[in-house]
Write a protein that holds these residues in place. Structure first.
Motif, PDB file in Angstrom:
ATOM      1  N   THR A  74     -10.834   7.074  -6.360  1.00  0.00           N
ATOM      2  CA  THR A  74      -9.294   7.278  -6.244  1.00  0.00           C
ATOM      3  C   THR A  74      -8.662   6.281  -5.297  1.00  0.00           C
ATOM      4  N   SER A  75      -7.482   5.817  -5.799  1.00  0.00           N
ATOM      5  CA  SER A  75      -6.754   4.759  -5.028  1.00  0.00           C
ATOM      6  C   SER A  75      -5.348   5.373  -4.609  1.00  0.00           C
ATOM      7  N   HIS A  76      -4.684   5.069  -3.622  1.00  0.00           N
ATOM      8  CA  HIS A  76      -3.668   5.396  -2.812  1.00  0.00           C
ATOM      9  C   HIS A  76      -2.718   4.089  -2.341  1.00  0.00           C
ATOM     10  N   VAL A  77      -1.490   4.321  -2.371  1.00  0.00           N
ATOM     11  CA  VAL A  77      -0.597   3.516  -1.601  1.00  0.00           C
ATOM     12  C   VAL A  77       0.542   3.884  -0.814  1.00  0.00           C
ATOM     13  N   ASP A  78       0.787   3.440   0.234  1.00  0.00           N
ATOM     14  CA  ASP A  78       1.705   3.893   0.986  1.00  0.00           C
ATOM     15  C   ASP A  78       2.695   2.716   1.318  1.00  0.00           C
ATOM     16  N   ALA A  79       3.523   2.889   2.497  1.00  0.00           N
ATOM     17  CA  ALA A  79       4.426   1.719   2.653  1.00  0.00           C
ATOM     18  C   ALA A  79       3.889   0.478   3.295  1.00  0.00           C
ATOM     19  N   GLU A  80       2.609   0.686   3.853  1.00  0.00           N
ATOM     20  CA  GLU A  80       2.150  -0.487   4.543  1.00  0.00           C
ATOM     21  C   GLU A  80       0.728  -0.811   4.109  1.00  0.00           C
ATOM     22  N   ARG A  81      -0.153  -0.054   3.263  1.00  0.00           N
ATOM     23  CA  ARG A  81      -1.413  -0.292   3.062  1.00  0.00           C
ATOM     24  C   ARG A  81      -1.803   0.166   1.540  1.00  0.00           C
ATOM     25  N   TRP A  82      -2.874  -0.427   0.902  1.00  0.00           N
ATOM     26  CA  TRP A  82      -3.460   0.333  -0.286  1.00  0.00           C
ATOM     27  C   TRP A  82      -4.893   0.531   0.187  1.00  0.00           C
ATOM     28  N   SER A  83      -5.333   1.759  -0.543  1.00  0.00           N
ATOM     29  CA  SER A  83      -6.437   2.375  -0.160  1.00  0.00           C
ATOM     30  C   SER A  83      -7.160   2.635  -1.271  1.00  0.00           C
ATOM     31  N   LEU A  84      -8.708   2.920  -1.297  1.00  0.00           N
ATOM     32  CA  LEU A  84      -9.532   2.995  -2.215  1.00  0.00           C
ATOM     33  C   LEU A  84     -10.576   3.846  -1.562  1.00  0.00           C
ATOM     34  N   VAL A 115     -22.163  10.343 -12.952  1.00  0.00           N
ATOM     35  CA  VAL A 115     -20.780  10.290 -13.541  1.00  0.00           C
ATOM     36  C   VAL A 115     -19.855   9.450 -12.756  1.00  0.00           C
ATOM     37  N   VAL A 116     -19.218   8.459 -13.226  1.00  0.00           N
ATOM     38  CA  VAL A 116     -18.122   8.051 -12.308  1.00  0.00           C
ATOM     39  C   VAL A 116     -16.861   8.430 -12.700  1.00  0.00           C
ATOM     40  N   ALA A 117     -16.108   9.291 -11.889  1.00  0.00           N
ATOM     41  CA  ALA A 117     -14.646   9.595 -12.287  1.00  0.00           C
ATOM     42  C   ALA A 117     -13.824   8.901 -11.809  1.00  0.00           C
ATOM     43  N   HIS A 118     -12.622   8.423 -12.522  1.00  0.00           N
ATOM     44  CA  HIS A 118     -11.564   7.665 -11.833  1.00  0.00           C
ATOM     45  C   HIS A 118     -10.501   8.265 -12.134  1.00  0.00           C
ATOM     46  N   ARG A 119      -9.551   8.290 -11.083  1.00  0.00           N
ATOM     47  CA  ARG A 119      -8.200   8.877 -11.176  1.00  0.00           C
ATOM     48  C   ARG A 119      -6.849   7.670 -10.877  1.00  0.00           C
ATOM     49  N   PRO A 120      -6.537   7.003 -11.751  1.00  0.00           N
ATOM     50  CA  PRO A 120      -5.637   6.025 -11.562  1.00  0.00           C
ATOM     51  C   PRO A 120      -4.288   6.444 -10.929  1.00  0.00           C
ATOM     52  N   LEU A 139     -10.921 -19.464   0.454  1.00  0.00           N
ATOM     53  CA  LEU A 139     -10.311 -18.548  -0.396  1.00  0.00           C
ATOM     54  C   LEU A 139      -9.761 -19.011  -1.311  1.00  0.00           C
ATOM     55  N   VAL A 140      -9.530 -18.394  -2.693  1.00  0.00           N
ATOM     56  CA  VAL A 140      -8.789 -18.761  -3.897  1.00  0.00           C
ATOM     57  C   VAL A 140      -7.841 -17.873  -3.856  1.00  0.00           C
ATOM     58  N   ILE A 141      -6.541 -17.960  -3.479  1.00  0.00           N
ATOM     59  CA  ILE A 141      -5.493 -17.069  -3.623  1.00  0.00           C
ATOM     60  C   ILE A 141      -4.829 -16.910  -4.624  1.00  0.00           C
ATOM     61  N   THR A 142      -4.824 -15.488  -5.091  1.00  0.00           N
ATOM     62  CA  THR A 142      -3.918 -15.310  -6.240  1.00  0.00           C
ATOM     63  C   THR A 142      -3.451 -13.681  -6.250  1.00  0.00           C
ATOM     64  N   HIS A 143      -2.547 -13.620  -7.099  1.00  0.00           N
ATOM     65  CA  HIS A 143      -1.917 -12.166  -6.983  1.00  0.00           C
ATOM     66  C   HIS A 143      -2.744 -11.283  -8.037  1.00  0.00           C
ATOM     67  N   THR A 144      -3.143 -10.224  -7.491  1.00  0.00           N
ATOM     68  CA  THR A 144      -4.286  -9.332  -8.145  1.00  0.00           C
ATOM     69  C   THR A 144      -3.832  -7.931  -8.297  1.00  0.00           C
ATOM     70  N   ARG A 145      -3.737  -7.317  -9.594  1.00  0.00           N
ATOM     71  CA  ARG A 145      -3.618  -5.984  -9.962  1.00  0.00           C
ATOM     72  C   ARG A 145      -4.822  -5.213  -9.516  1.00  0.00           C
ATOM     73  N   MET A 146      -4.851  -4.443  -8.442  1.00  0.00           N
ATOM     74  CA  MET A 146      -6.068  -3.795  -7.790  1.00  0.00           C
ATOM     75  C   MET A 146      -6.307  -2.504  -8.843  1.00  0.00           C
ATOM     76  N   GLU A 147      -5.770  -1.979  -9.666  1.00  0.00           N
ATOM     77  CA  GLU A 147      -6.092  -0.999 -10.463  1.00  0.00           C
ATOM     78  C   GLU A 147      -7.054  -1.660 -11.432  1.00  0.00           C
ATOM     79  N   THR A 148      -6.311  -2.711 -12.037  1.00  0.00           N
ATOM     80  CA  THR A 148      -7.204  -3.479 -13.137  1.00  0.00           C
ATOM     81  C   THR A 148      -8.629  -3.649 -12.569  1.00  0.00           C
ATOM     82  N   LEU A 149      -8.790  -4.223 -11.285  1.00  0.00           N
ATOM     83  CA  LEU A 149      -9.866  -4.685 -10.847  1.00  0.00           C
ATOM     84  C   LEU A 149     -11.055  -3.601 -10.638  1.00  0.00           C
TER      85      LEU A 149
END
Length: 592
Positions: A502-512, A459-464, A431-441
Motif C-alpha cells: 500500500t502506498s500513501h502520500v501527504d503534504a511532505e512525503r510519499w510512503s510505501l 499472494v501479493v495484494a496491491h492497493r493503488p 545518480l541518473v536523475i529523472t522524474h519517476t511515477r512511483m505507482e508505476t514502479l
C-alpha cells in the motif's frame, strides 16, 4: 503688585506707596486708575487725552492727563488725591520709561522673581498673581507666601534655607526644588534659586528665582525608572554586559560580567572606574587576559562592530565577545561589550568533531572491508564460474554440477551486491536523475516478483492510491529499492499467506507499506544483517529473504533523503515502510 481695593480710601500716603510699588513691576498706571475708580462717586478714571466734562484733570509730564469723572458733585478730598497720584505717576516716569520697559519685559518672563526685604516682607515681584492664581500682596511676608503656595512637605526646608542663608553664607546662593500649588489643587515642580543680596546697596534683600521644571522632573523620574528597570534587566542576564564612555570609563557592569572577568568588586562599585582601574581589580593571572586586551585595543582603535569573537581566558575558559560602538552620527559616545562563557559549547563541539572523525574513520574501514572482501571473493568465484559449465556437462555428475553452478551464481550475485552497496556508501556511484511515477514502479516490481511469490504460495495484494505521485531521483535505484523490500517480505512469508503493498502520500512525503503475516522475528535494528525466516530463494532472485537486500534498499532510500523502518502490524505481522520526501534531488547529479 498691590491690590488697589486694599488701599485705604482718601489716604494720599497709601496711594503713593501703592502706585510706587506697582511701578516696580510696570503696573503703576493700571494700579493708579483702579485705585481712583474705587473711590465713592467716581465713575471713570483715565490716563490719556483730557476727558471733556471730567471733574478733575491733571496734566502729566508725558503730555497725557489723568482725568477723573464723577457722578454728581465731587468729594472735596478728590482733587488733592488725584494730584498726589498724578505726581507719583510723573515721578515713576522720570527715567524716561526705562524702568517701565524693564519691568514690562520682566513681567513676561516664564520664571517668577521675588525680592524680599530683610524683615521678610515682599518688596517687588515680576508677577501679579502667584502660581495658584491668588493676587500678589506686597505687604505679605515670605513665610505667608510660602505657607500659602508651597507643599507642606517642602515648606520647612525652604523657609530654613531663606532664613539662614545670610548667616551661613553672606552674599551666597542656595537652590531647592519644591512643589508649588496650582489652581484646582494641582501641583507643579519648581526649582527655586535663592540669592543673599542684603548687603547690596541697590537691592538690599533676598532674591528668589523660580522656574517650572515639572516636565523636566517627570522626564527625569521616567528616565530613573527606565534606568532602574534596565539595570535590573541587564543584571539578570546570563551574558556579561559592560558599557563604557568615550574615555573608557565604565558606566554599567552586570553580575555576569564581573564573574566572567573575575573582578574583585561588585557591579555597583565599578561604575565610574577607568579601564586601568578595572585592570587592577582582575583576579586571574595577567597572562590570562592577553587575548582579551589585544582584542579590546583593536576594537577601540578600529571602531567597527565585532560579532562572535572567541578569546581564551586562560587554559580552561573560552569567552565569546560582541563589540558595538555607541555613536550619534559621527560622534562616538562609548562602546558596549557583550560576553558569553562558551567553554562548555566549545568542548562539546570539539568532542563532536572527534566523534565525527572517528565515525568517518570507522565508516571508511567498513567500506574498505566490504570492497576488500568482495575483491578477494571475486577471483576464486570467477574461476569456479568458468569451470562449473564443464562439470555440468559431464556424465553422472550433471545434478551435482547444476547445484554447484546455482550456488556459485548466488555467491557471485551477493558479491556484486556488496560491491554495489560499497559504491553507494563510498560516494563513488553517480545518480541518473529523472522524474519517476512511483505507482508505476511499484506495479513493475510486483510483476517481476510474481513468479517468486507463486513458487512460495504467497499472494501479493496491491492497493493503488487515488493519485499518481511523481518523485525526482534515480529510477533504477528506486526500482531496486522497492524490489528488495517486496522480495524480503515474500522471502520471509510462510506458504499460503498474503503480502499487502500500500502506498500513501501527504503534504511532505510519499510512503510505501509492505506488510506480511510473519511476526517480527528479531529486533528491527537487526533486520538489515540477519536472514529472515523462510530461507533464500531456491530459484531466481538469490536475494529473496536476505538481509543484504534490505541493507541495500535502506542505503538507496537514505541517498534520496528518506529512510526505511520496521513496525509490528495490527494483525501481528511485520510492516516495512519506505518514506521519501516529495521534494526530491532536483537536478543534482553529484556522486553518492
Amino acid at each position: 503688585m498691590p491690590d488697589p481695593n486694599a488701599v485705604p480710601r482718601w489716604d494720599c500716603a497709601a496711594a503713593v506707596r501703592a502706585v510706587s510699588w506697582a511701578d516696580r513691576s510696570g503696573q503703576a498706571v493700571p494700579v493708579a486708575v483702579a485705585l481712583l475708580r474705587g473711590l465713592p462717586g467716581v465713575v471713570e478714571a483715565v490716563v490719556g487725552a483730557p476727558v471733556d466734562g471730567a471733574a478733575v484733570v491733571i496734566p502729566l509730564r508725558t503730555g497725557d492727563a489723568l482725568s477723573v469723572c464723577c457722578d454728581g458733585e465731587p468729594d472735596p478730598r478728590l482733587a488733592p488725591l488725584v494730584d498726589t497720584v498724578a505726581a507719583t505717576l510723573d515721578a515713576s516716569r522720570a527715567d524716561g520709561g526705562a524702568v517701565d520697559f524693564r519691568d514690562a519685559v520682566l513681567s513676561q518672563s516664564p520664571s517668577f522673581i521675588a525680592l524680599f526685604a530683610p524683615d521678610g516682607g515682599l518688596r517687588w515681584g515680576n508677577m501679579t498673581h502667584w502660581p495658584d492664581g491668588t493676587v500678589v500682596r506686597y505687604d505679605e511676608t515670605n513665610t505667608s507666601a510660602i505657607s500659602g503656595m508651597v507643599h507642606p512637605d517642602d515648606q520647612r526646608t525652604l523657609l530654613s534655607l531663606m532664613s539662614s542663608l545670610h548667616e551661613r553664607e553672606p552674599g551666597g546662593h542656595d537652590r531647592h526644588t519644591a512643589r508649588v500649588r496650582l489652581p484646582e489643587d494641582r501641583w507643579m515642580v519648581m526649582d527655586i534659586d535663592i540669592f543673599d543680596r542684603y548687603d547690596d546697596p541697590l537691592i538690599g534683600g533676598l532674591i528668589a528665582y523660580g522656574r517650572d521644571v515639572t516636565d523636566l522632573h517627570e522626564t527625569e523620574s521616567t528616565l530613573r525608572l527606565i534606568a532602574t528597570q534596565l539595570k535590573i534587566l541587564v543584571d539578570s542576564l546570563e551574558v556579561g554586559v559592560l558599557l563604557q564612555d568615550a574615555d573608557r570609563v565604565l558606566l554599567i557592569a552586570n553580575t555576569a560580567a564581573t564573574a566572567l572577568l573575575d573582578l574583585r568588586k561588585p557591579p555597583a562599585e565599578l561604575a565610574g572606574l577607568s579601564w586601568e582601574d578595572i585592570h587592577r581589580l582582575r583576579g586571574l593571572p595577567p597572562a590570562y587576559y592577553t587575548e582579551l586586551d589585544d582584542l579590546a585595543r583593536r576594537c577601540m582603535a578600529d571602531g567597527v562592530p565585532v560579532r562572535g569573537a572567541m578569546v581564551g581566558l586562560g587554559p580552561h575558559k573560552v569567552v565569546e565577545l560582541d563589540f558595538v560602538p555607541v555613536r550619534v552620527g559621527k560622534l562616538r559616545l562609548g562602546a558596549l561589550w557583550v560576553m558569553r562563557d562558551v567553554t562548555e559549547q566549545v568542548e562539546l563541539q570539539a568532542a563532536l568533531v572527534r566523534r565525527n572523525e572517528e565515525l568517518s574513520r570507522l565508516a571508511a574501514l567498513k567500506t574498505e572491508f566490504i570492497a576488500t572482501v568482495s575483491h578477494e571473493l571475486r577471483t576464486p568465484l570467477t574461476t569456479l564460474t568458468s569451470l562449473t559449465p564443464m562439470l555440468a556437462d559431464g556424465a553422472g555428475d550433471r545434478v551435482l554440477g547444476q547445484a554447484v553452478q546455482r550456488n556459485v551464481n548466488r555467491l557471485a550475485t551477493l558479491v556484486e551486491t556488496l560491491l554495489f552497496l560499497a559504491g553507494l556508501e563510498s560516494h563513488s556511484r553517480s545518480l541518473v536523475i529523472t522524474h519517476t511515477r512511483m505507482e508505476t514502479l511499484v506495479l513493475e516490481q510486483i510483476a517481476i516478483l510474481a513468479s517468486h511469490a507463486a513458487a512460495r504460495s504467497v499472494v501479493v495484494a496491491h492497493r493503488p492510491p487515488p493519485t499518481v505521485t511523481v518523485l525526482t531521483g534515480d529510477r533504477d535505484l528506486l526500482a531496486r529499492m522497492i524490489h528488495h523490500v517486496v522480495a524480503a517480505a515474500i522471502g520471509s512469508s510462510p506458504p499460503s499467506t498474503t503480502v499487502r503493498v500500500t502506498s500513501h502520500v501527504d503534504a511532505e512525503r510519499w510512503s510505501l507499506d509492505v506488510t506480511d503475516e510473519n511476526p517480527l522475528p528479531v529486533a528491527a535494528s537487526r533486520m538489515f544483517t540477519t536472514m529472515p525466516d523462510g530461507g533464500s530463494g531456491a530459484e531466481g532472485d538469490p536475494l529473496i529473504g536476505s538481509g543484504l537486500g534490505l541493507t541495500l534498499a535502506r542505503a538507496i532510500a537514505e541517498r534520496h533523503g528518506g529512510g526505511i523502518t520496521f513496525t509490528r502490524s495490527a494483525a501481528g505481522g511485520t510492516t516495512i515502510r519506505i518514506e521519501l520526501p516529495l521534494v526530491g534531488l532536483a537536478a543534482e547529479a553529484t556522486p553518492i
